[in-house]
Design an enzyme around this catalytic site. Structure first.
Site, mmCIF file in Angstrom:
data_model
loop_
_atom_site.group_PDB
_atom_site.id
_atom_site.type_symbol
_atom_site.label_atom_id
_atom_site.label_comp_id
_atom_site.label_asym_id
_atom_site.label_seq_id
_atom_site.Cartn_x
_atom_site.Cartn_y
_atom_site.Cartn_z
ATOM 1 N N CYS A 44 0.827 -1.207 0.000
ATOM 2 C CA CYS A 44 0.000 0.000 0.000
ATOM 3 C C CYS A 44 0.862 1.258 0.000
ATOM 4 O O CYS A 44 0.365 2.363 -0.227
ATOM 5 C CB CYS A 44 -0.923 0.013 1.224
ATOM 6 S SG CYS A 44 -0.046 -0.001 2.806
ATOM 7 N N SER A 45 2.162 1.091 0.240
ATOM 8 C CA SER A 45 3.085 2.223 0.266
ATOM 9 C C SER A 45 3.843 2.389 -1.046
ATOM 10 O O SER A 45 4.755 3.211 -1.140
ATOM 11 C CB SER A 45 4.086 2.063 1.416
ATOM 12 O OG SER A 45 3.428 2.052 2.658
#
Length: 467
Positions: free
Chosen positions: A249-250
């Site tokens: 998600c980063s």
């Protein structure tokens, strides 16, 4: 097994978990909790087991790649163990005679953890270690594709438990086949829910009736300004964007580059393997063929992604990820959202102020609260982003994927779950870590009065505004 029997099975698992937790907490010592956390950590970090888990994860989920999952399993777990080493989570935490307060650590009880398929071993391990460190039992609800990895991880943990005499029921999982009904029952019977994954799961966790710590969606955007070290920025963005095939998600989803260095930076990215393609409509059509992300593209190796997007032979041989220039932002422009693939949207900004405005529009559309990155020599700009952007983290001159969830080169706690504050609809604005798996009891004694005069409180206000 019919639905009634399935739910009865979940209830039995939760009952065993509660019994195991009570025994684990009874007469506990810090050493007991620390040994249990070490056992769970070694279960995933032992090299042959780590490889087995990584290989199984890629085989059963079709997401990511084995070498990077091995690295993730190792580094995320090692970093977590560094963070919790020496941390007191049992017994008296503090005693303040002046205030008459003694603070005592207490477990939350049974933790119900909902985990995603993108990190089907690392995320459960992180939750299990934190739970055990704080005196809890834990029940995992894996995604359907993550069941096999979770089963193997728990088998390894139980093997380690046998070495130190711990009850297997301290760490359990909801067995296959997974279902929303079984996960719902688990959440309702837990004492605290930890949820990482789809926003549908997050919504269900936050409305299940049990106190929940859930995290928001990622859609990382990164600004490259005119003062940035362009070569270093290109290297870091490439390493981050391609790690584990962009499952994190980063992972950078949008890159905003100021006009003054645009061409030079695109050249720097090309040298690292970032290929600029100009067929936005064609990429969108293949990446979202039916309105949903193409499973032949998401979290795939570069060659498979390139083939699925119809770009074989049309991009350089060294291509590691794709850059697609666009101007649109919002639901009608899917490139501005999370792509879970080696594809990044590219925005050209007139200047830094324009870049900042573009970034805010992207985060307002998707990913608010999670994080924003900036490559710059002007630290004041990073601080200003922290003061004004809807984001809980501003990552400065770093590979975003490695930095956001904790790194050995920054001060963030190691985690695979990033709280997004009110912007992302979350109760927490920090990385999920051990503090979210514990509660405290305070013993309060009477002390000498400490009551101020009214004048002491309002004198400066009265001087300005009058009584």
């Amino acid at each position: 097994m019919n639905k009634h029997d399935e739910l009865a099975h979940v209830e039995a698992i939760m009952a065993r978990s509660r019994i195991a937790q009570k025994a684990y907490e009874s007469g506990a010592t810090q050493e007991r909790y620390d040994r249990a956390a070490q056992a769970a950590a070694w279960a995933i970090m032992e090299p042959s087991r780590n490889r087995a888990l990584a290989e199984l994860a890629v085989k059963t989920t079709g997401l990511g790649n084995v070498p990077d999952k091995i690295t993730k399993n190792h580094r995320k777990t090692l970093g977590l163990m560094r963070d919790i080493k020496g941390v007191r989570t049992q017994g008296v935490l503090s005693d303040d005679p002046a205030m008459g307060i003694t603070e005592i650590a207490r477990p939350v009880g049974v933790v119900g953890a909902v985990v995603p398929s993108t990190n089907p071993a690392a995320t459960p391990a992180n939750n299990i270690i934190n739970a055990l460190k704080c005196g809890n039992s834990v029940v995992i609800a894996p995604s359907p594709k993550g069941v096999a990895s979770c089963e193997l991880l728990i088998t390894f943990i139980h093997t380690e438990f046998d070495k130190i005499g711990l009850d297997h029921d301290l760490v359990q999982m909801i067995p296959a086949p997974g279902s929303k009904a079984k996960t719902q029952a688990m959440m309702e019977l837990s004492d605290r829910v930890i949820c990482t994954g789809s926003q549908n799961n997050v919504q269900r966790a936050q409305t299940c009736g049990t106190p929940a710590v859930a995290v928001g969606a990622g859609n990382v955007t990164v600004i490259v300004d005119e003062s940035a070290d362009l070569k270093a920025a290109a290297q870091k963005i490439t390493a981050s964007k391609t790690f584990d095939n962009a499952t994190s998600c980063s992972s950078e989803n949008s890159i905003i580059v100021v006009e003054a260095v645009f061409d030079e930076f695109i050249a720097a990215l090309a040298a690292e393997g970032g290929a600029l393609v100009d067929n936005e409509a064609g990429i969108v059509a293949r990446l979202w063929p039916d309105g949903h992300l193409n499973r032949s593209v998401i979290a795939q190796d570069a060659d498979k992604m390139i083939e699925a997007l119809g770009l074989a032979g049309r991009v350089p041989d060294n291509t590691k990820f794709l850059l697609v220039e666009t101007k649109g932002i919002g639901p009608e422009y899917p490139l501005s959202g999370e792509k879970l693939s080696r594809v990044a949207a590219l925005y050209r900004a007139r200047d830094y102020d324009d870049a900042r405005a573009i970034a805010e529009r992207i985060l307002t559309y998707q990913g608010a609260g999670h994080s924003i990155g900036i490559h710059t020599a002007k630290d004041a700009r990073a601080v200003a982003l922290g003061e004004t952007m809807p984001s809980c983290r501003v990552i400065v001159n770093q590979a975003h994927t490695f930095a956001t969830g904790g790194a050995f080169t920054n001060g963030m706690p190691f985690s695979l779950s990033m709280g997004c504050g009110s912007w992302g609809g979350n109760a927490i604005d920090e990385n999920l870590h051990w503090k979210h798996f514990i509660q405290t009891t305070k013993v309060i004694r009477e002390i000498a009065p400490n009551e101020p005069a009214v004048e002491d409180v309002f004198a400066d206000y009265w001087a300005e505004a009058g009584k």
